[in-house]
Design a protein around this motif. Sequence first.
Motif, PDB file in Angstrom:
ATOM      1  N   ASP A   9       0.708  -1.049   0.145  1.00  8.44           N
ATOM      2  CA  ASP A   9      -0.174   0.147   0.126  1.00  8.44           C
ATOM      3  C   ASP A   9       0.855   1.257  -0.072  1.00  8.44           C
ATOM      4  OD1 ASP A   9      -2.100  -1.849   0.259  1.00  8.44           O
ATOM      5  OD2 ASP A   9      -2.629  -1.087   1.959  1.00  8.44           O
ATOM      6  N   PHE A  14      -1.917   7.380   1.931  1.00  4.23           N
ATOM      7  CA  PHE A  14      -1.103   7.025   3.057  1.00  4.23           C
ATOM      8  C   PHE A  14       0.101   7.834   3.237  1.00  4.23           C
ATOM      9  CE2 PHE A  14      -3.593   2.759   2.013  1.00  4.23           C
ATOM     10  CZ  PHE A  14      -4.225   2.991   3.146  1.00  4.23           C
ATOM     11  N   LEU A  20      -5.364   9.673   4.806  1.00  5.90           N
ATOM     12  CA  LEU A  20      -5.198   8.817   5.951  1.00  5.90           C
ATOM     13  C   LEU A  20      -3.626   8.621   6.100  1.00  5.90           C
ATOM     14  CD1 LEU A  20      -5.791   6.836   8.037  1.00  5.90           C
ATOM     15  CD2 LEU A  20      -6.787   5.230   6.554  1.00  5.90           C
ATOM     16  N   ASP A  47      -4.284  -0.716  -1.910  1.00  8.86           N
ATOM     17  CA  ASP A  47      -5.856  -0.472  -1.401  1.00  8.86           C
ATOM     18  C   ASP A  47      -6.706   0.140  -2.510  1.00  8.86           C
ATOM     19  OD1 ASP A  47      -6.894  -1.326   1.222  1.00  8.86           O
ATOM     20  OD2 ASP A  47      -6.917   1.187   1.879  1.00  8.86           O
ATOM     21  N   HIS A  49     -10.807   0.908  -2.779  1.00  9.77           N
ATOM     22  CA  HIS A  49     -12.084   0.700  -2.316  1.00  9.77           C
ATOM     23  C   HIS A  49     -12.875   1.442  -3.187  1.00  9.77           C
ATOM     24  CE1 HIS A  49     -10.418  -0.554   1.372  1.00  9.77           C
ATOM     25  NE2 HIS A  49      -9.968   0.533   1.602  1.00  9.77           N
ATOM     26  N   TRP A  79     -12.612   4.631   8.849  1.00 14.38           N
ATOM     27  CA  TRP A  79     -11.305   5.462   8.485  1.00 14.38           C
ATOM     28  C   TRP A  79     -11.957   6.453   7.624  1.00 14.38           C
ATOM     29  CZ3 TRP A  79      -7.084   3.659  10.775  1.00 14.38           C
ATOM     30  CH2 TRP A  79      -7.141   2.539  10.859  1.00 14.38           C
ATOM     31  N   HIS A  82     -10.525   6.919   1.811  1.00 13.82           N
ATOM     32  CA  HIS A  82      -9.164   7.039   1.243  1.00 13.82           C
ATOM     33  C   HIS A  82      -8.981   5.793   0.331  1.00 13.82           C
ATOM     34  CE1 HIS A  82      -9.757   3.697   4.115  1.00 13.82           C
ATOM     35  NE2 HIS A  82      -8.705   2.834   3.303  1.00 13.82           N
ATOM     36  N   TYR A 116      -7.350  -5.486   5.224  1.00 10.20           N
ATOM     37  CA  TYR A 116      -5.909  -5.010   5.540  1.00 10.20           C
ATOM     38  C   TYR A 116      -5.177  -5.998   4.766  1.00 10.20           C
ATOM     39  CZ  TYR A 116      -8.391  -2.397   9.314  1.00 10.20           C
ATOM     40  OH  TYR A 116      -9.295  -1.774  10.024  1.00 10.20           O
ATOM     41  N   LEU A 147       3.039   0.340   4.150  1.00 14.46           N
ATOM     42  CA  LEU A 147       2.284   1.006   5.098  1.00 14.46           C
ATOM     43  C   LEU A 147       0.921   0.255   5.299  1.00 14.46           C
ATOM     44  CD1 LEU A 147       2.823   4.491   3.256  1.00 14.46           C
ATOM     45  CD2 LEU A 147       3.934   3.736   5.173  1.00 14.46           C
ATOM     46  N   ALA A 148       0.309   0.192   6.431  1.00 13.87           N
ATOM     47  CA  ALA A 148       0.928   0.643   7.674  1.00 13.87           C
ATOM     48  C   ALA A 148       1.434  -0.362   8.475  1.00 13.87           C
ATOM     49  CB  ALA A 148       0.077   1.614   8.107  1.00 13.87           C
ATOM     50  N   PHE A 151      -1.429  -2.223  10.668  1.00 13.78           N
ATOM     51  CA  PHE A 151      -2.772  -2.490   9.843  1.00 13.78           C
ATOM     52  C   PHE A 151      -2.225  -3.421   8.650  1.00 13.78           C
ATOM     53  CE2 PHE A 151      -4.089   0.672  12.717  1.00 13.78           C
ATOM     54  CZ  PHE A 151      -5.175   0.030  13.218  1.00 13.78           C
ATOM     55  N   CYS A 152      -2.216  -3.034   7.759  1.00 17.09           N
ATOM     56  CA  CYS A 152      -1.958  -3.713   6.519  1.00 17.09           C
ATOM     57  C   CYS A 152      -0.683  -4.668   6.334  1.00 17.09           C
ATOM     58  CB  CYS A 152      -2.082  -2.912   5.264  1.00 17.09           C
ATOM     59  SG  CYS A 152      -3.881  -2.338   4.999  1.00 17.09           S
ATOM     60  N   ILE A 177       0.575   3.879  12.021  1.00 15.69           N
ATOM     61  CA  ILE A 177      -0.587   4.576  12.249  1.00 15.69           C
ATOM     62  C   ILE A 177      -0.503   4.807  13.530  1.00 15.69           C
ATOM     63  CG2 ILE A 177      -3.098   4.846  12.249  1.00 15.69           C
ATOM     64  CD1 ILE A 177      -3.205   3.393   9.554  1.00 15.69           C
TER      65      ILE A 177
HETATM   66  C1  VGL Z   1      -4.824   0.471   5.755  1.00 17.61           C
HETATM   67  C2  VGL Z   1      -6.443   1.454   7.095  1.00 17.61           C
HETATM   68  C3  VGL Z   1      -7.319   1.347   6.043  1.00 17.61           C
HETATM   69  C4  VGL Z   1      -3.148   0.075   5.528  1.00 17.61           C
HETATM   70  C5  VGL Z   1      -5.699   0.459   4.645  1.00 17.61           C
HETATM   71  O1  VGL Z   1      -2.784   0.194   4.216  1.00 17.61           O
HETATM   72  O2  VGL Z   1      -2.715  -0.215   6.440  1.00 17.61           O
HETATM   73  N1  VGL Z   1      -5.161   1.094   6.774  1.00 17.61           N
HETATM   74  N2  VGL Z   1      -6.751   0.797   5.133  1.00 17.61           N
END
Ligand code: VGL
Length: 198
Positions: A9, A14, A20, A47, A49, A79, A82, A116, A147-148, A151-152, A177
């Motif tokens: 990501d 990001f 974000l 990512d 969406h 979130w 994003h 994620y 990133l991050a 999370f991902c 994050i």
């Molecule tokens: C991510 C929150 C929402 C990430 C993706 O890439 O860590 N975090 N979507």
Amino acid sequence: MTHALIVIDMQNDFCPGGALAVAGGDEIVPGINALMREFDTVALTQDWHPAGHSSFASSHPGKAPFETVEMPYGPQVLWPDHCVQGSPGAAFHRALDTVPAALIQRKGMHPGLDSYSAFFENDHSTPTGLEGWLRERGVGRLTLVGLATDFCVAWSALDAARLGFDVTVRRDLCRAIDLDGSLATAEAEMTQAGVTLA
Ligand code: VGL
Ligand code: ZN
């Protein structure tokens, strides 16, 4: 056994200035570009969406970003909007060298389900197909960057370890994050799962 690099990501939303933004997210681009040259197999994740995605706080009246809601598949952090498909925020950071990548794995495309991990959606059962792609290419070892961290990257590392891959996360080439201690939790879970934090 082939060793693959998975770049998670590295998208404008990001990075500083994005929807974000992860602090220092753009700092790791040069190091990732250099590392890609050392691997025969490189995959990027993106990512991706649809507008109005269920992980966006704006899709839940009365809810604010960074609150948590219960989804049918479990708790879900909400979130800011994003990485909307085709938007500038969803594009890779302009300095990221995408040339060495054999695959771009998009994720988070199901409207009602976040993702994620590079391997499974957040229900932990809907696969993205990345595992099969790696296995068919004889990949057994993975290095993860991007990133991050909490999370991902962490969810990808935990799924990969559970699937039996030998996993290293290059912490110096990730940024977090860190929502309510999420970085410490993620690092403890990765260590517990046998992921090497380098
Ligand atoms: C991510 C929150 C929402 C990430 C993706 O890439 O860590 N975090 N979507
Ligand atoms: Zn997302």
